[in-house]
Design an enzyme around this catalytic site. Structure first.
Site, short mmCIF file in Angstrom:
data_model
loop_
_atom_site.label_atom_id
_atom_site.label_comp_id
_atom_site.label_asym_id
_atom_site.label_seq_id
_atom_site.Cartn_x
_atom_site.Cartn_y
_atom_site.Cartn_z
N ASP A 122 41.23 45.20 97.96
CA ASP A 122 40.75 43.84 98.19
C ASP A 122 40.90 43.02 96.92
O ASP A 122 40.40 43.40 95.87
CB ASP A 122 39.29 43.85 98.66
CG ASP A 122 38.91 42.56 99.37
OD1 ASP A 122 39.82 41.83 99.83
OD2 ASP A 122 37.70 42.26 99.45
N HIS A 129 35.95 30.22 96.02
CA HIS A 129 34.90 31.23 96.22
C HIS A 129 34.48 31.80 94.86
O HIS A 129 33.29 31.90 94.57
CB HIS A 129 35.43 32.35 97.13
CG HIS A 129 34.51 33.52 97.28
ND1 HIS A 129 33.39 33.50 98.09
CD2 HIS A 129 34.54 34.75 96.72
CE1 HIS A 129 32.79 34.67 98.03
NE2 HIS A 129 33.46 35.46 97.20
N ARG A 138 26.61 32.68 86.64
CA ARG A 138 26.87 32.23 85.27
C ARG A 138 27.19 30.73 85.30
O ARG A 138 28.34 30.33 85.22
CB ARG A 138 28.10 32.96 84.68
CG ARG A 138 27.99 34.47 84.59
CD ARG A 138 29.32 35.08 84.13
NE ARG A 138 30.40 34.74 85.04
CZ ARG A 138 30.70 35.45 86.15
NH1 ARG A 138 30.03 36.54 86.43
NH2 ARG A 138 31.68 35.07 86.93
N GLU A 194 32.81 37.68 104.95
CA GLU A 194 33.79 37.02 104.09
C GLU A 194 35.06 36.80 104.91
O GLU A 194 35.65 37.75 105.42
CB GLU A 194 34.12 37.86 102.84
CG GLU A 194 32.96 37.93 101.85
CD GLU A 194 33.30 38.62 100.54
OE1 GLU A 194 34.32 39.34 100.50
OE2 GLU A 194 32.54 38.43 99.57
N GLU A 196 38.76 36.43 105.19
CA GLU A 196 39.93 36.77 104.38
C GLU A 196 41.14 36.93 105.30
O GLU A 196 41.00 37.02 106.52
CB GLU A 196 39.72 38.12 103.65
CG GLU A 196 38.49 38.14 102.75
CD GLU A 196 38.50 39.31 101.77
OE1 GLU A 196 39.58 39.89 101.51
OE2 GLU A 196 37.40 39.63 101.26
N ASP A 228 35.48 40.90 105.53
CA ASP A 228 34.95 41.85 104.55
C ASP A 228 33.42 41.72 104.51
O ASP A 228 32.86 41.09 103.61
CB ASP A 228 35.57 41.55 103.18
CG ASP A 228 35.07 42.50 102.09
OD1 ASP A 228 34.60 43.60 102.43
OD2 ASP A 228 35.16 42.12 100.90
N ARG A 232 24.87 41.55 100.23
CA ARG A 232 24.75 40.90 98.92
C ARG A 232 23.67 41.51 98.05
O ARG A 232 23.80 41.54 96.82
CB ARG A 232 24.46 39.40 99.10
CG ARG A 232 25.50 38.64 99.89
CD ARG A 232 26.85 38.68 99.22
NE ARG A 232 27.85 37.94 100.00
CZ ARG A 232 29.14 38.04 99.79
NH1 ARG A 232 29.62 38.84 98.84
NH2 ARG A 232 29.99 37.35 100.53
N GLN A 235 24.97 44.74 96.72
CA GLN A 235 26.02 44.39 95.74
C GLN A 235 25.42 43.97 94.40
O GLN A 235 25.89 44.39 93.34
CB GLN A 235 26.86 43.24 96.33
CG GLN A 235 28.12 42.90 95.57
CD GLN A 235 28.92 41.79 96.27
OE1 GLN A 235 28.55 41.30 97.34
NE2 GLN A 235 30.02 41.40 95.67
N TYR A 239 26.80 46.53 91.43
CA TYR A 239 28.20 46.17 91.12
C TYR A 239 28.59 46.34 89.66
O TYR A 239 29.78 46.43 89.34
CB TYR A 239 28.52 44.76 91.62
CG TYR A 239 28.20 43.63 90.67
CD1 TYR A 239 29.21 42.98 89.96
CD2 TYR A 239 26.89 43.20 90.50
CE1 TYR A 239 28.92 41.93 89.12
CE2 TYR A 239 26.59 42.16 89.66
CZ TYR A 239 27.60 41.52 88.96
OH TYR A 239 27.31 40.49 88.12
N LYS A 248 30.16 47.10 100.43
CA LYS A 248 31.36 46.61 101.12
C LYS A 248 31.97 47.62 102.08
O LYS A 248 32.77 47.25 102.92
CB LYS A 248 32.43 46.28 100.07
CG LYS A 248 32.03 45.19 99.09
CD LYS A 248 32.31 43.83 99.65
CE LYS A 248 32.22 42.75 98.59
NZ LYS A 248 32.58 41.45 99.14
N THR A 252 34.77 46.91 107.72
CA THR A 252 35.68 45.79 107.45
C THR A 252 36.47 45.59 108.74
O THR A 252 37.10 46.52 109.24
CB THR A 252 36.66 46.12 106.29
OG1 THR A 252 35.89 46.46 105.14
CG2 THR A 252 37.56 44.95 105.97
N GLU A 368 27.91 31.30 99.88
CA GLU A 368 28.26 29.96 99.41
C GLU A 368 27.55 28.88 100.22
O GLU A 368 26.98 27.95 99.65
CB GLU A 368 29.78 29.76 99.52
CG GLU A 368 30.56 30.62 98.55
CD GLU A 368 31.99 30.84 99.03
OE1 GLU A 368 32.85 30.01 98.71
OE2 GLU A 368 32.24 31.83 99.74
CA CA Z 1 36.12 40.45 99.65
#
Ligand code: CA
Length: 422
Positions: A122, A129, A138, A194, A196, A228, A232, A235, A239, A248, A252, A368
């Protein structure tokens, strides 16, 4: 390469392929796999035409029913197969009578994953995104310094790829919200999707032999829609430092049809890089890529909640975006993936990363759209969402339109969230 198979005036003796709204006119001809509904028979390769499919081996277009045979075709043979299918399915073809026996209504068969996939990678090419998600973590420097130089990716998990229409249970995982000291094993409270595209590899390369940028597209058979699913909260805790893992790999979802690069040829655009951005290193740059490296595909995400289903309401549109906003082209991903000699093989899958657009309402994940789980989204029926509830069904769609050409679609990628398993 535009040829007679793209002629907008071309029609098929399969009447449903000539209807305006179909995703699968004769100009598309995507590959997928089917079997009789309720059977345990091996999957059989087919091509979609209107609301039907044509069994490739039964109709004599391939020697075996195995999709691996189609995936392994060199580019010239792949183009020849498309030309033969186009001629045989077009209005007035003498093959009509013989082929009718191998035509099956799509809604009366079971569609599987489009091919067997050995390896899944991936990427993270959706820069809008990356910017939005980066800003949540950040605010001062949302993009990490490598982003504009190297196509970012990680190795995913092929074993949990599932066919469109497959429901899956909400995953459990280790959660550690910032205000607690000890993590605990719990159902994810921040389950997300997600949007994709999946890039399906055709012939591929042998270990130790990189694929050059201008050869890359010969090794891609085409594109699917890919969801995907992402936990969250799992993650956020797991991560660092090695990237996504159990957040993840619980599911999928892939759409049933591989829309070939040949079918997508009319929808190409130049690849450009803003002058104040780093230009790609030479192995990721070529005149061919600059001329037509980008593919224009309109993409949507829709949601149908359990309440909408119970009350007979249609889906709610959540976002609209376009593949042209990806930071790296699919050829750049293939060239980068193999530059160290890594081998890609038939059916291997590359995810593009979440394909959000530049506007806030074009976020291609709830992370988002809900601003990191802080601003609830209000649906047309008054329900609200920060993340997915049990019973929610997410539907991804894509299509290509350009003046002078027939519209083609990617079909649908559907998946539903079940409650956590006891
Ligand atoms: Ca992804």
């Amino acid at each position: 390469m535009i040829d007679a198979t793209h002629d907008a005036a071309l029609t098929s003796w399969v009447a449903s392929a000539n209807r305006d709204h179909t995703d699968f006119p004769i100009q598309n001809l995507p590959f997928g796999r089917w079997r009789p509904r309720g059977s345990r028979e091996p999957w059989r390769a087919a091509v979609a035409i209107g609301d039907s499919l044509l069994d490739l081996a039964g109709a004599g277009f391939t020697a075996t029913a195995d999709m691996a045979e189609v995936l392994a075709l060199p580019l010239a043979a792949r183009r020849a197969l498309r030309a033969r299918l186009s001629a045989a399915l077009s209005t007035g073809s003498p093959a009509e009578a013989a082929l009718r026996a191998h035509l099956h209504p799509i809604d009366q068969v079971e569609l599987g994953l489009p091919c067997d996939t050995r390896d899944y990678t991936d990427f993270y090419t959706g820069i809008h995104h990356a910017l939005k998600v980066g800003a949540l973590m950040r605010p001062d420097h949302p993009l990490l310094p490598n982003y504009k130089w190297v196509p970012i990716g990680y190795h995913g998990r092929a074993s949990s790829l599932v066919a469109s229409g497959t429901a899956f249970h909400r995953p459990r995982g280790q959660l550690k919200p910032p205000h607690v000291d000890i993590p605990s094993l719990e159902p994810s409270k921040r389950l997300d999707y997600e949007l994709e595209l999946g890039i399906v590899i055709g012939p591929g390369n042998t270990l130790g032999t990189p694929i050059a940028l201008d050869e890359a597209e010969a090794h891609v058979i085409g594109l699917t829609l890919l969801n995907d699913w992402s936990a969250r909260d799992v993650q956020a805790w797991e991560y660092q430092p090695l990237g996504p893992f159990l957040a993840k790999n619980f599911a999928t979802t892939l759409s049933p049809w591989i829309v070939t690069l040949e079918a997508l040829a009319p929808f190409r655009s130049p690849f450009t890089r803003a002058t104040d951005d780093p230009q790609p290193l030479p192995y990721l740059d070529s005149a061919q890529t600059r001329a037509a490296g980008v593919i224009e595909i309109d993409l949507t995400v829709s949601l149908q909640t359990a309440r909408m289903r119970a009350q007979g309401e249609g889906e709610a549109l959540l976002s609209r975006s376009n593949y042209h906003d990806a930071y790296w082209t699919l050829a750049q991903l293939v060239a980068h993936h193999t530059v160290n000699g890594c081998n890609l093989g038939p059916g291997d899958l590359l995810g593009t990363g979440t394909l959000s657009g530049p506007a806030p309402e074009q976020g291609a994940s709830l992370l988002e759209l809900s601003n990191g789980g802080k601003s609830p989204l209000t649906l047309p029926n008054g329900e609200t969402r920060l993340f997915l509830d049990d019973g929610d069904e997410v539907i991804l769609r894509g299509d290509c339109q350009r003046a002078g050409f027939r519209r083609i679609g990617l079909g649908e990628c559907r998946g539903r969230v079940l409650p956590v398993q006891n």
